[in-house]
Design a protein around this motif. Sequence first.
Motif, PDB file in Angstrom:
ATOM      1  N   UNK A  32       0.827  -1.210   0.000  1.00 41.24           N
ATOM      2  CA  UNK A  32       0.000   0.000   0.000  1.00 41.24           C
ATOM      3  C   UNK A  32       0.863   1.263   0.000  1.00 41.24           C
ATOM      4  N   UNK A  33       1.928   1.249   0.798  1.00 40.77           N
ATOM      5  CA  UNK A  33       2.792   2.427   0.910  1.00 40.77           C
ATOM      6  C   UNK A  33       3.981   2.368  -0.058  1.00 40.77           C
ATOM      7  N   UNK A  34       4.011   1.326  -0.885  1.00 45.99           N
ATOM      8  CA  UNK A  34       5.070   1.155  -1.892  1.00 45.99           C
ATOM      9  C   UNK A  34       6.462   1.158  -1.246  1.00 45.99           C
ATOM     10  N   UNK A  35       6.599   0.326  -0.233  1.00 45.86           N
ATOM     11  CA  UNK A  35       7.852   0.222   0.501  1.00 45.86           C
ATOM     12  C   UNK A  35       8.479  -1.159   0.279  1.00 45.86           C
ATOM     13  N   UNK A  36       9.795  -1.193   0.184  1.00 47.12           N
ATOM     14  CA  UNK A  36      10.495  -2.464  -0.023  1.00 47.12           C
ATOM     15  C   UNK A  36      10.632  -3.245   1.272  1.00 47.12           C
TER      16      UNK A  36
END
Length: 306
Positions: free
Chosen positions: A186-190
């Motif tokens: 959702x937060x586009x985090x790796x």
Amino acid sequence: MRNRVIIGVDGGGTKTRVMVKERPDGETLFDQNFGMSNYNNIGVEGLRAVFRVIYEALITCFGERLKDAILVLGSAGVDRPNDVEIYLSALKESGFTCQLEVVNDAEIALIGGNGGRKGALVIAGTGSIVVGIDSKGKIVRSGGWGGLISDEGSGFQIGRHAIAAVMQEYDKVIAPTSFTEKLLTHFQLASPEGFMDLLYLENTIPVNKVASCTPIILEAWAKGDEAACMIVEAELGKLVGLVVGISRQLGSEKFRLSVAGSLLTKSTDYFGMLKEKLSLVLPQVEISAPLHDPVFGAIMMGAEYK
């Protein structure tokens, strides 16, 4: 001679709804949505820009009638006298010369939700607040003091605790959650470490961003995820506490409690659980869906000033 027009404005963090009537039970002459108008999000210059667009739309429709109109604005950015002055100045600088009244958006939602100056209202969306009208007609409030110290039961608090749970899982403090990967996507985090940039590199706390993940947590709660259940039910308990606070300020345990905010109007599970928890401590409170939209509450307020 035609009646003075009443302009009701519901200013929010995502949109601003403007409605125009001559009287509450009359024909709707204008009803449109414009850009966000929460001063805390867009600043004074942004406020003027939105109000100017609204002014141009209204002057096109109503011409000279606009000079004699009554405008009631309810906005989430209005909490102190200084806030009122900021909004009044922005309206005037945008072209409005008519009678202007500025209040917190909870007040117009309360009046619209209960069909008049009576009862109480609980709002739970990105933030939260409970407001009521006491026996002297005075607005009283519980909560709504911002995410750092308040906003119990809100999307921001649910999102904040969910992110904290992800970090606790990452540190092997708690068992894995069912929503960790969904939050990262959702937060586009790796990786969970990416939350540090999301939360701490801006000048202000990204309240809307944090709250945006709430549907994911509510879904996990509905499916019985342990971490999600602890978060959601704890926040619901705190929201009930705000209603108890309003009950004490009203000096009554029997009143109509209208609801507003996406958590209570769009999530039947969240609304249902609030109702269940509230019935245990304030069984005489009648918790109900709103009778009218907040913008109509602004129209009702405007009719009082005519």
